[in-house]
Design a protein around this motif. Structure first.
Motif, PDB file in Angstrom:
ATOM      1  N   ARG A 253      77.331  91.886  10.548  1.00  0.00           N
ATOM      2  CA  ARG A 253      77.979  90.767  10.076  1.00  0.00           C
ATOM      3  C   ARG A 253      79.217  90.855   9.141  1.00  0.00           C
ATOM      4  NH1 ARG A 253      75.506  86.080   9.316  1.00  0.00           N
ATOM      5  NH2 ARG A 253      76.691  85.766   7.417  1.00  0.00           N
ATOM      6  N   LEU A 257      82.809  89.605  10.168  1.00  0.00           N
ATOM      7  CA  LEU A 257      83.774  88.779   9.193  1.00  0.00           C
ATOM      8  C   LEU A 257      84.980  89.476   8.682  1.00  0.00           C
ATOM      9  CD1 LEU A 257      80.551  87.661   7.285  1.00  0.00           C
ATOM     10  CD2 LEU A 257      82.025  86.294   8.490  1.00  0.00           C
ATOM     11  N   VAL A 262      84.010  84.009  12.953  1.00  0.00           N
ATOM     12  CA  VAL A 262      83.135  83.099  12.214  1.00  0.00           C
ATOM     13  C   VAL A 262      81.620  83.302  12.768  1.00  0.00           C
ATOM     14  CG1 VAL A 262      82.818  80.663  11.944  1.00  0.00           C
ATOM     15  CG2 VAL A 262      85.264  81.734  12.119  1.00  0.00           C
ATOM     16  N   GLY A 263      80.838  82.946  11.597  1.00  0.00           N
ATOM     17  CA  GLY A 263      79.344  83.251  12.192  1.00  0.00           C
ATOM     18  C   GLY A 263      78.948  81.888  12.319  1.00  0.00           C
ATOM     19  N   ILE A 264      78.274  81.716  13.540  1.00  0.00           N
ATOM     20  CA  ILE A 264      77.690  80.242  14.204  1.00  0.00           C
ATOM     21  C   ILE A 264      76.340  80.366  14.368  1.00  0.00           C
ATOM     22  CG2 ILE A 264      80.000  79.837  14.935  1.00  0.00           C
ATOM     23  CD1 ILE A 264      78.745  80.405  17.826  1.00  0.00           C
ATOM     24  N   HIS A 265      75.829  78.966  14.543  1.00  0.00           N
ATOM     25  CA  HIS A 265      74.411  78.949  14.587  1.00  0.00           C
ATOM     26  C   HIS A 265      74.271  77.855  16.028  1.00  0.00           C
ATOM     27  CE1 HIS A 265      72.508  81.398  11.620  1.00  0.00           C
ATOM     28  NE2 HIS A 265      73.465  80.731  10.933  1.00  0.00           N
ATOM     29  N   LEU A 269      66.670  75.053  21.096  1.00  0.00           N
ATOM     30  CA  LEU A 269      66.198  73.880  22.356  1.00  0.00           C
ATOM     31  C   LEU A 269      67.304  73.414  22.942  1.00  0.00           C
ATOM     32  CD1 LEU A 269      64.057  71.852  19.523  1.00  0.00           C
ATOM     33  CD2 LEU A 269      63.529  73.103  21.279  1.00  0.00           C
ATOM     34  N   TYR A 285      60.563  67.814  25.147  1.00  0.00           N
ATOM     35  CA  TYR A 285      61.392  67.313  24.017  1.00  0.00           C
ATOM     36  C   TYR A 285      61.570  65.841  24.101  1.00  0.00           C
ATOM     37  CZ  TYR A 285      65.221  67.433  20.752  1.00  0.00           C
ATOM     38  OH  TYR A 285      66.280  67.133  19.394  1.00  0.00           O
TER      39      TYR A 285
ATOM     40  N   CYS B 246      79.745  79.194   7.314  1.00  0.00           N
ATOM     41  CA  CYS B 246      79.517  80.499   7.462  1.00  0.00           C
ATOM     42  C   CYS B 246      79.785  81.264   6.031  1.00  0.00           C
ATOM     43  CB  CYS B 246      80.676  81.040   8.408  1.00  0.00           C
ATOM     44  SG  CYS B 246      80.914  82.781   8.592  1.00  0.00           S
ATOM     45  N   GLU B 249      76.314  80.635   4.178  1.00  0.00           N
ATOM     46  CA  GLU B 249      75.257  81.596   4.548  1.00  0.00           C
ATOM     47  C   GLU B 249      75.906  83.143   4.276  1.00  0.00           C
ATOM     48  OE1 GLU B 249      74.750  81.807   8.789  1.00  0.00           O
ATOM     49  OE2 GLU B 249      73.603  83.635   8.875  1.00  0.00           O
ATOM     50  N   VAL B 314      67.272  84.103   7.345  1.00  0.00           N
ATOM     51  CA  VAL B 314      68.130  82.957   7.777  1.00  0.00           C
ATOM     52  C   VAL B 314      67.617  82.828   9.324  1.00  0.00           C
ATOM     53  CG1 VAL B 314      70.454  82.004   8.426  1.00  0.00           C
ATOM     54  CG2 VAL B 314      70.183  83.707   6.360  1.00  0.00           C
ATOM     55  N   PHE B 318      62.250  74.211  13.544  1.00  0.00           N
ATOM     56  CA  PHE B 318      62.028  73.147  14.273  1.00  0.00           C
ATOM     57  C   PHE B 318      61.068  72.141  13.891  1.00  0.00           C
ATOM     58  CE2 PHE B 318      62.745  77.247  16.257  1.00  0.00           C
ATOM     59  CZ  PHE B 318      63.889  77.252  17.345  1.00  0.00           C
ATOM     60  N   CYS B 330      66.093  67.767  14.319  1.00  0.00           N
ATOM     61  CA  CYS B 330      64.838  68.372  15.180  1.00  0.00           C
ATOM     62  C   CYS B 330      64.829  69.790  14.962  1.00  0.00           C
ATOM     63  CB  CYS B 330      64.520  67.890  16.461  1.00  0.00           C
ATOM     64  SG  CYS B 330      64.173  66.261  16.554  1.00  0.00           S
ATOM     65  N   GLU B 331      66.117  70.382  14.839  1.00  0.00           N
ATOM     66  CA  GLU B 331      66.611  71.786  14.724  1.00  0.00           C
ATOM     67  C   GLU B 331      67.530  72.169  13.750  1.00  0.00           C
ATOM     68  OE1 GLU B 331      67.461  73.991  18.532  1.00  0.00           O
ATOM     69  OE2 GLU B 331      67.868  75.594  17.214  1.00  0.00           O
ATOM     70  N   VAL B 333      68.928  75.162  10.513  1.00  0.00           N
ATOM     71  CA  VAL B 333      68.998  76.784  10.127  1.00  0.00           C
ATOM     72  C   VAL B 333      68.384  76.684   8.762  1.00  0.00           C
ATOM     73  CG1 VAL B 333      70.244  78.710   9.622  1.00  0.00           C
ATOM     74  CG2 VAL B 333      71.068  77.209  11.402  1.00  0.00           C
ATOM     75  N   LEU B 519      70.629  74.912   5.603  1.00  0.00           N
ATOM     76  CA  LEU B 519      71.901  75.367   5.712  1.00  0.00           C
ATOM     77  C   LEU B 519      72.905  73.921   5.848  1.00  0.00           C
ATOM     78  CD1 LEU B 519      74.255  77.480   5.727  1.00  0.00           C
ATOM     79  CD2 LEU B 519      73.944  77.872   8.071  1.00  0.00           C
ATOM     80  N   LEU B 537      76.547  72.487  14.550  1.00  0.00           N
ATOM     81  CA  LEU B 537      77.471  72.790  15.787  1.00  0.00           C
ATOM     82  C   LEU B 537      77.206  72.151  16.960  1.00  0.00           C
ATOM     83  CD1 LEU B 537      79.976  74.748  15.729  1.00  0.00           C
ATOM     84  CD2 LEU B 537      78.477  76.379  16.859  1.00  0.00           C
ATOM     85  N   ARG B 540      70.446  68.313  17.270  1.00  0.00           N
ATOM     86  CA  ARG B 540      69.376  67.939  17.959  1.00  0.00           C
ATOM     87  C   ARG B 540      68.612  67.069  17.156  1.00  0.00           C
ATOM     88  NH1 ARG B 540      71.843  69.930  21.601  1.00  0.00           N
ATOM     89  NH2 ARG B 540      71.257  71.897  22.587  1.00  0.00           N
TER      90      ARG B 540
END
Lengths: 547, 547
Positions: A253, A257, A262-265, A269, A285, B246, B249, B314, B318, B330-331, B333, B519, B537, B540
């Motif tokens: 990380r 950085l 850029v850290g994303i998530h 699902l 779902y 970012c 986190e 981190v 769900f 529904c999802e 971080v 988050l 991003l 859900r």
């Protein structure tokens, strides 16, 4: 002082004396029954003894306030006393003669006499020897008895004065002792633990030695370890392994950085079956068919289309494959990178190169203590790596294998055996355990891999190896929607199911590439551990969903 | 120069001229058919024109090498040229008179005349104005035409000299211009984008102004944004939002690492139905019933039993709940913390306090640019918070509400409305948007929450609020297996399904506590955004599984 084995009026008659009942039982049943009764008797005896001891202590012992079990309400957030606890890892000669209060697990309890006992207390990775000696100010014989009666792994508070012993102390990390004045038990462990920490911490060398001397040592199998993972995790090697894992993620990380990533998530699902590749975990779902993401591949590329330039993700990855190997898990932590490239996938290789060399340097320099802990139980050779990571083309690799007598298909993939062999050859020739193999055959790469400009049977892709095992896969991606559609179709993927992904490249898409690596594999291969289950906190494989 | 609309011998006859076929078609069908043919004709015309223009240019334009579409093979990793690209964000007065090469998206293209055009190029969050003026050294009229013919959001390489304009430039982040010498299109965007970036970037204030002047502006709804998320993400506010995410986190991690916490990863695939609480996503795990973890709760506690002292995670969380609100996904971080405590759950509150004050300070000091970007589109008041976070007991909160005329059950939970009201009251009385409410009724907390020592109808637990919305839940946990079993049973949980978890506390378990926070919620509430979908991003919710 209470007697060690008091006579008790409540002891039941020994099993088997009641003939009328026994007559109806088979021998086996009788034995079982007898054992059960015996256990019950012992338990009752112990309880009575403890109660008697406590009562006797309170009455007869003027130091009874210096030890004992802490009542439940005291550990239910009753008060903030303002007392300061010292970390065991910080106990050193500088604290000599000073009073400290420590908390930890009673790892070993050694009675020397009725007037003296040793107690090794462990906190995280550090251990210290605590000494109880009967004296006229603090420690009574009852207190020594209380200490030696503690079950291993019970949580204790110890108050005492730091002293420096004449001889170095074997078997503890800290080279000072604590002369105990007060000792309280915060939480009692059950007397017979399913595995002992010292058994779980033994190295292969210890077993070999024991075999020579005829000593019988308990060997804790991998499955047993995982069944009682919370005990297994307390060994020095495991404490070190997961601290190193934390460092690996952190360096990953911090490096990215610092380079503007850029850290994303991205979502785990996903609709349909992601990437159309290997087996996925399916689920319902809210009435729609969905599955768990096998990788953040499509989404991290969409983040590039979203204008973030270069991104990374640390997140769960799910594979429903039936792989029963030392290197496959059904759930692992993916370290993923995706970045715009200006001209060439070598820009991605450059990041891999600098990132991993920085990571290996950091681990070697900063995590010496942790690496030593692992080395003591699982000895390994330090990883050999070059300042600039070696890059070989796939065909150069094929050629090297050929010269060494191993024929492989230049348009196929390398199997695990060929990878191992090539790793050995590369090590002999280039003196490195870490290298990049690039320009793989297109046919063995996923549909989103960019073909080579000069030969569409090869691709702008690479794998990275540590100690002869594949650890990273990367490539330039296809950012042209028409070519992407064509490649998906050629790979047998229903294009309709990935239309949003393909459409993402219609709105102005920069050339880009990236790579993915499994966190558990990095740790496993850096430390040359033989099983990926050793580097996953609570591993999931096709046969294991617990704990 | 080629004609803009060349005559083409390949143009098909206009649709509708073939009477024998038309006779069989209804009017509607005929219209459709005609439209289709017209589209085809236009496409063919355009293709022919482009080809002719390219050919003509190459012949007639001595500067034809200074512009054009880059051939596919050139962006397939053909070569490493050694050219250096400059980041648009670094273009400033210090680079005046210097030659630069930049790459970015053609955000706006404004033809001024046949001899002049402006091109605004964007990279990440930065934009620069590029000027094309016909001259005798570099730029031909054909090149200006090529520039004005680019579709918005196409990716371009621009080479030119940095200059300082007399007047400040409105509408770009960089206050210099680039006098263009070369212009290449790397990747063409489709001509009609489903949403325009400038529409997606408008503030409510712009709509209000437009209403007054009678101007018609396109409003892009939240659902449309999400359908075309890769375009929506390119707005300054979204670029800023996910960069702030970012940072959040990163501060979370760095703060905890600096305090000795270990970052861990716990499994998301868990047996049975985790925690026995709210709805879970179920799946089949190799023939065993499994579900997706609703939180890392049980596993992070087991890590504490594993001897790590204090841990954080981190990771994905769900929830299959049917919550159609602005604050449920529904999802999401989860940012999770678990730590040994010596005496009191206030030790956990202390970490919350220091961590979040440090986080807010950092965001305000270091992310000014990003916060401004969000503020321009979604204006918000800066968060008010104290140096030492306010702590109120639940009963004090109930009392405040009562005094203000809102009656709530002192043994129940606060509903969203009461939370909002209390947030307002706290702000008025204590001048803070951020506070801790602790000692909640036991009945409204999960089974693993430690009851209060002096009143078992209350618990050693807390919630933390930002701007009147709950954001963090935390507590001391039950580390006594007997009490834990009792509490689980009281909460209707089948103890057999969590036996490994309960057993973890039989091997010596330290008192401990922790908390969890989403988050996306932190970012949403810090920036006072009105919808959690703005801070995920690819969100859900019960109705959205794509993209």
């Amino acid at each position: 002082m209470a007697s060690a084995e008091p006579e008790s009026s409540q002891t039941p008659p020994p099993a088997g004396e009641n003939d009328s009942e026994l007559a109806n039982l088979s021998k086996k049943q009788a034995k079982k029954e007898a054992q059960k009764a015996e256990r019950l008797r012992k338990q009752q005896e112990a309880a009575t003894a403890a109660a008697a001891a406590a009562a006797a202590s309170a009455e007869a012992d003027p130091f009874s306030g210096n030890y004992g079990d802490v009542p439940t309400e005291e550990i239910q957030s009753k008060a903030v006393s303002g007392r300061q606890w010292t970390e065991i890892g910080s106990l050193d000669a500088e604290r000599a003669e000073r009073m400290v209060l420590i908390r930890g697990a009673a790892q070993a309890i050694r009675p020397v006499s009725k007037k003296m006992a040793f107690l090794v207390v462990r906190q995280y990775v550090s251990t210290v020897q605590c000494v109880l000696v009967v004296n006229k100010e603090w420690v009574s014989p009852q207190m020594v008895k209380f200490a030696t009666g503690l079950s291993k792994e019970s949580i204790v508070d110890v108050e005492g004065v730091v002293s420096i012993p004449k001889d170095p102390i074997k078997g503890t990390t800290q080279q000072v002792e604590v002369q105990v004045r007060k000792l309280y038990c915060i939480n009692r462990a059950m007397p017979n633990l399913p595995i002992n920490i010292e058994d779980a911490a033994r190295s292969e060398m210890e077993f070999e030695k024991a075999e020579q001397t005829g000593e019988q040592l308990v060997r804790v199998g991998q499955d047993t370890r995982l069944n009682y993972r919370v005990l297994d995790l307390r060994t020095p090697a495991n404490q070190a392994t997961f601290r190193i894992q934390c460092h690996v993620e952190d360096i990953f990380r911090r490096f990215l950085l610092s380079e503007g990533f850029v850290g994303i998530h991205t979502p785990k699902l996903v609709p349909g079956s992601s990437e159309g590749g290997a087996a996925v975990f399916k689920l319902d779902y809210k009435g729609q068919p969905a599955c768990l993401a096998q990788s953040p591949q499509l989404y991290k590329q969409m983040a590039i289309c979203g204008g973030f330039g270069c991104v990374f993700e640390v997140g769960s990855v799910f594979r429903a494959e039936d792989s029963y190997t030392h290197r496959h898990l059904c759930e692992f932590v993916g370290l993923d990178v995706e970045m715009e490239i200006k001209e060439h996938y070598f820009e991605v290789c450059d990041v891999v190169d600098r990132l991993f060399v920085a990571m290996f340097d950091y681990l070697n320099e900063t995590c010496k203590k942790e690496l030593d802990s692992i080395n003591r139980q699982y000895p390994f050779e330090p990883l050999k790596y070059l300042r600039n990571t070696l890059r070989l083309t796939f065909l150069e690799g094929v050629e090297m294998l050929k010269e060494a007598g191993t024929e492989v298909d230049p348009f196929g993939d390398l199997n695990t055996e060929a990878e191992k062999t090539l790793g050995r050859l590369v090590r002999e020739k280039y003196d490195t355990d870490f290298y990049i193999l690039h320009r793989y055959p297109l046919a063995v790469r996923p549909f989103y891999t960019m073909p080579c400009y000069d030969d569409p049977t090869y691709s702008n892709s690479f794998d990275v190896f540590i100690r002869g095992e594949e650890i990273i896969s990367g490539a330039q991606r296809v950012h042209l929607p028409e070519l992407l559609t064509k490649r998906a179709e050629a790979c047998g993927i229903d294009v309709k199911t990935i239309s949003t992904y393909i459409d993402s490249f219609r709105y102005g898409a920069p050339p880009h590439g990236g790579f993915g690596v499994g966190l558990e594999r990095v740790v496993m291969l850096f430390c040359a551990l033989n099983n990926i289950r050793k580097t996953s906190l609570f591993p999931r494989d096709p046969q294991r969903l617990v704990p």
